[in-house]
Design a protein around this motif. Sequence first.
Motif, PDB file in Angstrom:
ATOM      1  N   GLN A  76      -8.369  -4.070  -3.219  1.00 54.79           N
ATOM      2  CA  GLN A  76      -7.056  -4.424  -3.775  1.00 54.79           C
ATOM      3  C   GLN A  76      -6.264  -5.409  -2.923  1.00 54.79           C
ATOM      4  N   LYS A  77      -6.663  -5.621  -1.696  1.00 51.54           N
ATOM      5  CA  LYS A  77      -6.090  -6.629  -0.807  1.00 51.54           C
ATOM      6  C   LYS A  77      -4.572  -6.511  -0.608  1.00 51.54           C
ATOM      7  N   PRO A  78      -4.070  -5.344  -0.179  1.00 46.71           N
ATOM      8  CA  PRO A  78      -2.634  -5.258   0.117  1.00 46.71           C
ATOM      9  C   PRO A  78      -2.296  -6.099   1.342  1.00 46.71           C
ATOM     10  N   ASN A  79      -1.088  -6.667   1.339  1.00 49.75           N
ATOM     11  CA  ASN A  79      -0.666  -7.420   2.521  1.00 49.75           C
ATOM     12  C   ASN A  79       0.387  -6.674   3.337  1.00 49.75           C
ATOM     13  N   LEU A  80       1.053  -5.683   2.720  1.00 53.23           N
ATOM     14  CA  LEU A  80       2.036  -4.877   3.434  1.00 53.23           C
ATOM     15  C   LEU A  80       1.578  -3.421   3.466  1.00 53.23           C
ATOM     16  N   PHE A  81       1.650  -2.812   4.632  1.00 48.90           N
ATOM     17  CA  PHE A  81       1.069  -1.485   4.829  1.00 48.90           C
ATOM     18  C   PHE A  81       2.000  -0.634   5.696  1.00 48.90           C
ATOM     19  N   PRO A  82       3.118  -0.149   5.134  1.00 49.58           N
ATOM     20  CA  PRO A  82       3.929   0.806   5.891  1.00 49.58           C
ATOM     21  C   PRO A  82       3.127   2.087   6.089  1.00 49.58           C
TER      22      PRO A  82
ATOM     23  N   MET B  58       9.642   6.536   0.199  1.00 43.09           N
ATOM     24  CA  MET B  58      10.525   6.199  -0.914  1.00 43.09           C
ATOM     25  C   MET B  58      11.220   4.855  -0.692  1.00 43.09           C
ATOM     26  N   THR B  59      11.715   4.639   0.539  1.00 44.22           N
ATOM     27  CA  THR B  59      12.443   3.395   0.830  1.00 44.22           C
ATOM     28  C   THR B  59      11.506   2.242   1.147  1.00 44.22           C
ATOM     29  N   ALA B  60      10.604   2.455   2.117  1.00 41.58           N
ATOM     30  CA  ALA B  60       9.799   1.353   2.647  1.00 41.58           C
ATOM     31  C   ALA B  60       8.654   0.950   1.732  1.00 41.58           C
ATOM     32  N   VAL B  61       8.321   1.795   0.748  1.00 38.67           N
ATOM     33  CA  VAL B  61       7.276   1.445  -0.215  1.00 38.67           C
ATOM     34  C   VAL B  61       7.878   1.312  -1.618  1.00 38.67           C
ATOM     35  N   MET B  62       8.294   2.426  -2.206  1.00 34.17           N
ATOM     36  CA  MET B  62       8.674   2.416  -3.628  1.00 34.17           C
ATOM     37  C   MET B  62       9.894   1.547  -3.907  1.00 34.17           C
ATOM     38  N   ASN B  63      11.041   1.886  -3.324  1.00 34.06           N
ATOM     39  CA  ASN B  63      12.254   1.127  -3.631  1.00 34.06           C
ATOM     40  C   ASN B  63      12.170  -0.313  -3.138  1.00 34.06           C
TER      41      ASN B  63
ATOM     42  N   ILE C 192      -4.240  -7.593   5.304  1.00 35.13           N
ATOM     43  CA  ILE C 192      -3.038  -6.947   5.849  1.00 35.13           C
ATOM     44  C   ILE C 192      -2.299  -7.910   6.767  1.00 35.13           C
ATOM     45  N   ASP C 193      -1.057  -8.177   6.392  1.00 31.01           N
ATOM     46  CA  ASP C 193      -0.238  -9.132   7.131  1.00 31.01           C
ATOM     47  C   ASP C 193       0.762  -8.427   8.035  1.00 31.01           C
ATOM     48  N   ALA C 194       1.383  -7.358   7.513  1.00 29.09           N
ATOM     49  CA  ALA C 194       2.436  -6.706   8.286  1.00 29.09           C
ATOM     50  C   ALA C 194       2.460  -5.206   8.014  1.00 29.09           C
ATOM     51  N   CYS C 195       2.684  -4.445   9.069  1.00 26.97           N
ATOM     52  CA  CYS C 195       2.809  -2.990   8.975  1.00 26.97           C
ATOM     53  C   CYS C 195       3.962  -2.555   9.855  1.00 26.97           C
ATOM     54  N   ILE C 196       4.805  -1.675   9.319  1.00 19.87           N
ATOM     55  CA  ILE C 196       5.797  -1.010  10.153  1.00 19.87           C
ATOM     56  C   ILE C 196       5.397   0.455  10.235  1.00 19.87           C
TER      57      ILE C 196
ATOM     58  N   LEU D  40       0.843  -1.188   0.000  1.00 18.36           N
ATOM     59  CA  LEU D  40       0.000   0.000   0.000  1.00 18.36           C
ATOM     60  C   LEU D  40       0.883   1.245   0.000  1.00 18.36           C
ATOM     61  N   GLY D  41       0.729   2.074  -1.027  1.00 13.58           N
ATOM     62  CA  GLY D  41       1.568   3.265  -1.180  1.00 13.58           C
ATOM     63  C   GLY D  41       0.874   4.532  -0.732  1.00 13.58           C
ATOM     64  N   ILE D  42       0.531   4.607   0.554  1.00 11.97           N
ATOM     65  CA  ILE D  42      -0.090   5.815   1.095  1.00 11.97           C
ATOM     66  C   ILE D  42       0.964   6.792   1.609  1.00 11.97           C
ATOM     67  N   LEU D  43       2.116   6.286   2.044  1.00 15.14           N
ATOM     68  CA  LEU D  43       3.193   7.175   2.476  1.00 15.14           C
ATOM     69  C   LEU D  43       3.726   7.932   1.271  1.00 15.14           C
ATOM     70  N   PRO D  44       3.866   9.245   1.346  1.00 19.14           N
ATOM     71  CA  PRO D  44       4.327  10.000   0.173  1.00 19.14           C
ATOM     72  C   PRO D  44       5.762   9.663  -0.208  1.00 19.14           C
TER      73      PRO D  44
END
Length: 567
Positions: A299-305, A267-272, A328-332, A256-260
């Motif tokens: 959309q059923k994301p499993n990772l949600f930083p 940039m690190t924890a989502v995009m890269n 959602i399985d894991a979030c940091i 899930l790309g909610i962090l800008p």
Amino acid sequence: MLEKKAWHDRYPEDLPLTLEYDKYALYQYLVNAAKEHGEKKALYFMGKEMTYKELYEEAKKAANYLQSIGIRKGDRVAIFLPNTPQSVISYYGILMAGGIAVPTNPLYTERELIFQMNDAQARAIICLDILLPRVNSARSHTSLEHVIVTGIKDYLPFPKNVIYPFIQKREYNMLVKVEPSNDTHVWKKMMEQSVADYLESPIDPEEDLALLQYTGGTTGNPKGVMLTHYNLSTNVQMCETWLSRNGEQKGQDVVLGILPFFHVYGMTAVMNFAIKKASKIILIPKFDAGDLLKVIDKQKPNLFPGAPTIYIGLLNHPDLEKYDLSSIDACISGSAPLPVEIQERFERVTGGKLVEGYGLTETSPVTHANFVYADRINGSIGVPWPDTDAKIIQLGEEGLEEMPIGEIGEIAVKGPQVMKGYWKNEEETANTLKDGWLLTGDLGYVDERGFFYVVDRKKDMIIAGGFNIYPREIEEVLYEHEAIQEAVVAGVPDPYRGETVKAYVVLKEGAGLTEEELNEFARKYLASYKVPRIYEFRDELPKTAVGKILRRKLIDEEKQKQEATTV
């Protein structure tokens, strides 16, 4: 070999203490994903999907065009965009062209934009069409030579791409028509004219900058943090290792790309991270709790930083129970302290794991986190990541002195993700990097097991009547009250005590709470000198784009009020 540390004994057997790092340009992750998983979905944006092969072709076209207008190795190019396909394409296109990306917050005012463009000496900027008037107003006061303009509709599916201009006109009261010229370029025409080829620049990953990431500037002007390709790639690999599970295959995650992405955390924890793993990114250009619940459900994301305010917003939405969040399985959680009550509620709702992490812009950004698939300690930021060292210090007469276990001092970190320094600012670099350690400015302590705890920002500590008071401790208590949605505590000027404790509170929708009731609640759990002397109820709190509450802005407002009453 790493020196043996207490936290190493806490690492699960399948989590390595040290890694073998890739030493190539950061954009190689996209090249690899396109070659190995070209038909897998890379991006989802408001109904439109793009494969890794398509994303790579678009990035190559962007790199080619940037080189055609004169961008060379080391040139700075600003990205003035929310989370859209263009932001991802621009980022990798800039790196492929040999340039240095300068992410820029779309909420910046003209004044802030002028400062950052001049400080970075940016030669070009890629912006959203609705931001073009702001760019044009600032442009003559900056070093900018080229402006590339794109719009949300450029990557929308039919019929949304036809309808969107009318929505934009209604929401922003503007419809920008851009005429191309020698120094103003239209994204769609640029991509049509360009070819998927570029001149590859030799990159020294450990020396060459990939990024000038500006800090928030809560005190003074923002500083440009110099991050190399190696700084960023090592942190991505640490992130991949931390979140990996046995038997996991590349290309399986949906992130899930909610962090800008203009913030180094997103940039690190989502995009890269996602592109390194050939995962699908769900691009969310702005946070709206109701819309985000719908996207998660479909959309059923499993990772949600994410950040605490995002999780709080979802948990307090009146329609929360209508949506399925079980994917959602894991979030940091990062960027701000995570209240334990929010952590536990979110895990009950989703069935997934939500753990707190820690980092800074200067560290690409992550240095610590709790274990996602092993034991964790609520209230702790966890332990240092692989190849990362940390200690609690104070500056003594003979340099850095390490504090005993359990005693509060400044957190210092060391690792391959630590910045090269501050752009054109040797004095601040020397103040922050000492004897190979980065001084974080955060106060904390470490326990006997090697778990670290942040007490507060060094500059946020309140000294009232001779007592040291840490806002986070008070905020944790306030969050336990069932009527409170958000809370932040700050030290405001007081003629008698020097500073006094003030709490700013946002109530949950429909909740009722008086100052007297809240004060009585606080006195049950806090020593009298820690109890807020002033409470202010607000509809909302000022935040950064990543959802971090701007404590400093509230303090400045308070000072201005006091100055106005004494005139």
